[in-house]
Design a protein around this motif. Structure first.
Motif, mmCIF file in Angstrom:
data_model
loop_
_atom_site.group_PDB
_atom_site.id
_atom_site.type_symbol
_atom_site.label_atom_id
_atom_site.label_comp_id
_atom_site.label_asym_id
_atom_site.label_seq_id
_atom_site.Cartn_x
_atom_site.Cartn_y
_atom_site.Cartn_z
ATOM 1 N N ALA A 256 0.824 -1.206 0.000
ATOM 2 C CA ALA A 256 0.000 0.000 0.000
ATOM 3 C C ALA A 256 0.862 1.261 0.000
ATOM 4 O O ALA A 256 1.806 1.390 0.779
ATOM 5 C CB ALA A 256 -0.922 -0.001 1.217
ATOM 6 N N GLY A 257 0.523 2.185 -0.902
ATOM 7 C CA GLY A 257 1.208 3.468 -0.960
ATOM 8 C C GLY A 257 2.613 3.417 -1.521
ATOM 9 O O GLY A 257 3.377 4.371 -1.367
ATOM 10 N N LEU A 258 2.964 2.303 -2.190
ATOM 11 C CA LEU A 258 4.339 2.148 -2.673
ATOM 12 C C LEU A 258 4.692 3.183 -3.735
ATOM 13 O O LEU A 258 3.953 3.385 -4.697
ATOM 14 C CB LEU A 258 4.525 0.749 -3.257
ATOM 15 N N SER A 259 5.827 3.834 -3.552
ATOM 16 C CA SER A 259 6.396 4.689 -4.590
ATOM 17 C C SER A 259 7.899 4.487 -4.622
ATOM 18 O O SER A 259 8.539 4.330 -3.581
ATOM 19 C CB SER A 259 6.052 6.165 -4.356
ATOM 20 N N VAL A 260 8.451 4.443 -5.828
ATOM 21 C CA VAL A 260 9.894 4.289 -6.046
ATOM 22 C C VAL A 260 10.338 5.480 -6.885
ATOM 23 O O VAL A 260 9.874 5.651 -8.021
ATOM 24 C CB VAL A 260 10.208 2.961 -6.760
ATOM 25 N N PHE A 261 11.241 6.289 -6.360
ATOM 26 C CA PHE A 261 11.606 7.529 -7.044
ATOM 27 C C PHE A 261 13.022 7.952 -6.650
ATOM 28 O O PHE A 261 13.524 7.528 -5.603
ATOM 29 C CB PHE A 261 10.598 8.637 -6.673
ATOM 30 N N PRO A 262 13.701 8.782 -7.452
ATOM 31 C CA PRO A 262 13.346 9.096 -8.831
ATOM 32 C C PRO A 262 13.598 7.889 -9.733
ATOM 33 O O PRO A 262 14.420 7.035 -9.411
ATOM 34 C CB PRO A 262 14.293 10.242 -9.179
ATOM 35 N N ASN A 263 12.892 7.821 -10.822
ATOM 36 C CA ASN A 263 13.048 6.727 -11.765
ATOM 37 C C ASN A 263 12.833 7.288 -13.163
ATOM 38 O O ASN A 263 11.689 7.554 -13.528
ATOM 39 C CB ASN A 263 12.029 5.626 -11.468
ATOM 40 N N PRO A 264 13.907 7.580 -13.915
ATOM 41 C CA PRO A 264 15.267 7.087 -13.788
ATOM 42 C C PRO A 264 16.032 7.654 -12.574
ATOM 43 O O PRO A 264 15.786 8.776 -12.144
ATOM 44 C CB PRO A 264 15.923 7.551 -15.092
ATOM 45 N N VAL A 265 16.978 6.842 -12.095
ATOM 46 C CA VAL A 265 17.877 7.232 -11.004
ATOM 47 C C VAL A 265 19.036 8.001 -11.613
ATOM 48 O O VAL A 265 19.738 7.484 -12.485
ATOM 49 C CB VAL A 265 18.388 5.990 -10.248
ATOM 50 N N LYS A 266 19.261 9.216 -11.137
ATOM 51 C CA LYS A 266 20.279 10.062 -11.771
ATOM 52 C C LYS A 266 21.529 10.247 -10.917
ATOM 53 O O LYS A 266 22.603 10.532 -11.443
ATOM 54 C CB LYS A 266 19.682 11.437 -12.096
ATOM 55 N N ASN A 267 21.417 10.106 -9.603
ATOM 56 C CA ASN A 267 22.560 10.401 -8.728
ATOM 57 C C ASN A 267 22.957 9.228 -7.849
ATOM 58 O O ASN A 267 23.524 9.415 -6.771
ATOM 59 C CB ASN A 267 22.235 11.619 -7.859
ATOM 60 N N GLY A 268 22.660 8.013 -8.295
ATOM 61 C CA GLY A 268 23.126 6.832 -7.580
ATOM 62 C C GLY A 268 22.294 6.434 -6.377
ATOM 63 O O GLY A 268 22.659 5.487 -5.666
ATOM 64 N N VAL A 269 21.164 7.119 -6.121
ATOM 65 C CA VAL A 269 20.315 6.784 -4.979
ATOM 66 C C VAL A 269 18.852 6.893 -5.401
ATOM 67 O O VAL A 269 18.461 7.857 -6.072
ATOM 68 C CB VAL A 269 20.558 7.723 -3.779
ATOM 69 N N PHE A 270 18.055 5.862 -5.046
ATOM 70 C CA PHE A 270 16.610 6.005 -5.205
ATOM 71 C C PHE A 270 15.946 5.748 -3.856
ATOM 72 O O PHE A 270 16.580 5.241 -2.920
ATOM 73 C CB PHE A 270 16.053 5.081 -6.299
ATOM 74 N N TYR A 271 14.682 6.117 -3.760
ATOM 75 C CA TYR A 271 13.987 6.072 -2.481
ATOM 76 C C TYR A 271 12.718 5.222 -2.605
ATOM 77 O O TYR A 271 12.048 5.221 -3.641
ATOM 78 C CB TYR A 271 13.620 7.486 -2.028
ATOM 79 N N ILE A 272 12.400 4.532 -1.535
ATOM 80 C CA ILE A 272 11.185 3.728 -1.461
ATOM 81 C C ILE A 272 10.338 4.245 -0.311
ATOM 82 O O ILE A 272 10.800 4.298 0.831
ATOM 83 C CB ILE A 272 11.509 2.235 -1.250
ATOM 84 N N ASN A 273 9.118 4.611 -0.621
ATOM 85 C CA ASN A 273 8.158 5.013 0.405
ATOM 86 C C ASN A 273 6.932 4.120 0.335
ATOM 87 O O ASN A 273 6.477 3.756 -0.758
ATOM 88 C CB ASN A 273 7.725 6.474 0.217
ATOM 89 N N THR A 274 6.378 3.761 1.494
ATOM 90 C CA THR A 274 5.132 3.008 1.575
ATOM 91 C C THR A 274 4.294 3.586 2.715
ATOM 92 O O THR A 274 4.784 4.395 3.510
ATOM 93 C CB THR A 274 5.392 1.513 1.846
#
Length: 330
Positions: A256-274
């Motif tokens: 529930a509430g899953l988001s994966v960002f930024p996508n594309p990954v530009k600076n070597g780090v992405f984030y996962i929020n739920t």
């Protein structure tokens, strides 16, 4: 890039990952649970309601989605990869009453389809459409199928009158080569593919370049439209077995509430929020299907700076649910 996506799709199939597979966990609006609103005057009308629909032999969990007669929001859920060739989707459906449905003599209106694109804008080429109308006898409904649009496109209906408030299990097959959609009514779970109850190729628009998302649509108005329909256990994949197995392979977007960002990954780090933001296991696969990252963490930031630019798959497991998304690293 197209070759990379094709190879990635083959890898996904080998890993047994579903393209779209959801039993609608969580509550609230669909567009707050991984789906994107692409049309309609009032975003947030399509909601997840408590309780599951059941069908003999199919393991049903979590909740369901309810269409409401007169509402107009349309949403889509992106497939893990773009699909071509033969594509199947399935769902448990329940029509609680005939209120708001087109009469039996009409072509009805469609409420489930696939699309060539995904997201909040420019969602186009709706193929493999399921239509609904009232049945010839009281308190019944008919379901039909249409391949796509164009010309004098008219759905082909199964003439059986199905009683309201009795769930049915449907499978739709779309064949890109023949630009044909087929509808199977109440096939047995774990069965082999049989003869469809209805087949349609009346839409003259060419087959889309791909299928990239599942669409839930509310059409018409409060008295003649898609009416009130409940949808559960929705799956999209490339084989009959994938969409008729006893349980979902992977609960795509089941977090529930899953988001994966930024996508594309530009600076070597992405984030996962739920919604829960609980401890989760994150696994990344490269285009050869090799696991290149595996970590269990409560942090939202995932460092992929050691990975080269390219297309990957990220699989996220949290509180017993699993979701899989395409990840691009630049």
């Amino acid at each position: 890039m197209k070759k990379l996506y094709t190879l990635l799709f083959a890898i996904i199939s080998c890993l047994g990952l579903a393209q779209v597979s959801t039993s609608f966990p969580g509550t609230g609006s669909l567009n707050a649970n991984g789906w994107s609103t692409h049309s309609g005057a009032t975003p947030g009308q399509l909601t997840i309601t408590t309780g599951s629909l059941t069908y003999s032999g199919l393991t049903s969990t979590n909740n369901k989605v309810a269409l409401v007669a007169g509402n107009t929001e349309d949403v889509n859920l992106a497939s893990t990869s773009n699909l071509t060739g033969l594509v199947y989707y399935s769902a448990i459906l329940n029509v609680p009453s005939v209120a708001g449905l087109h009469p039996n003599t009409a072509v009805g209106d469609y409420f489930l389809a696939t699309a060539a694109t995904a997201g909040t804008t420019g969602v186009t080429a709706f193929s493999a459409r399921i239509y609904v109308r009232s049945g010839a006898t009281a308190d019944t409904f008919n379901l039909g199928v249409l391949n796509n649009s164009g010309g004098t496109a008219a759905p082909t209906f199964v003439t059986t009158d199905y009683p309201v408030n009795t769930p049915v299990f449907v499978v739709v097959k779309y064949d890109f080569a023949s630009n044909t959609a087929s509808l199977f009514m109440n096939p047995a779970i774990s069965s082999t593919e049989g003869t469809p109850n209805a087949t349609n190729n009346t839409g003259t628009t060419l087959a889309p370049a791909q299928i990239a998302s599942m669409v839930i649509r509310q059409g018409g108005n409060a008295t003649t439209g898609t009416g009130n329909v409940e949808i559960d256990e929705l799956r999209l994949n490339t084989t009959w077995a994938d969409v008729t197995s006893p349980a979902l392979k992977v609960n795509q977007n089941a977090i529930a509430g899953l988001s994966v960002f930024p996508n594309p990954v530009k600076n070597g780090v992405f984030y996962i929020n739920t919604d829960a933001n609980a401890e989760r296991t994150v696994t990344v696969f490269d285009i050869l299907g090799k696991q290149v990252l595996n970590t269990t963490t409560s942090e939202s930031a995932i460092n992929v700076s050691n990975l080269t630019s390219g297309v990957y798959m990220v699989q996220i497991s949290e509180e017993g649910n699993t979701a899989t998304k395409k990840l691009v690293i630049e």
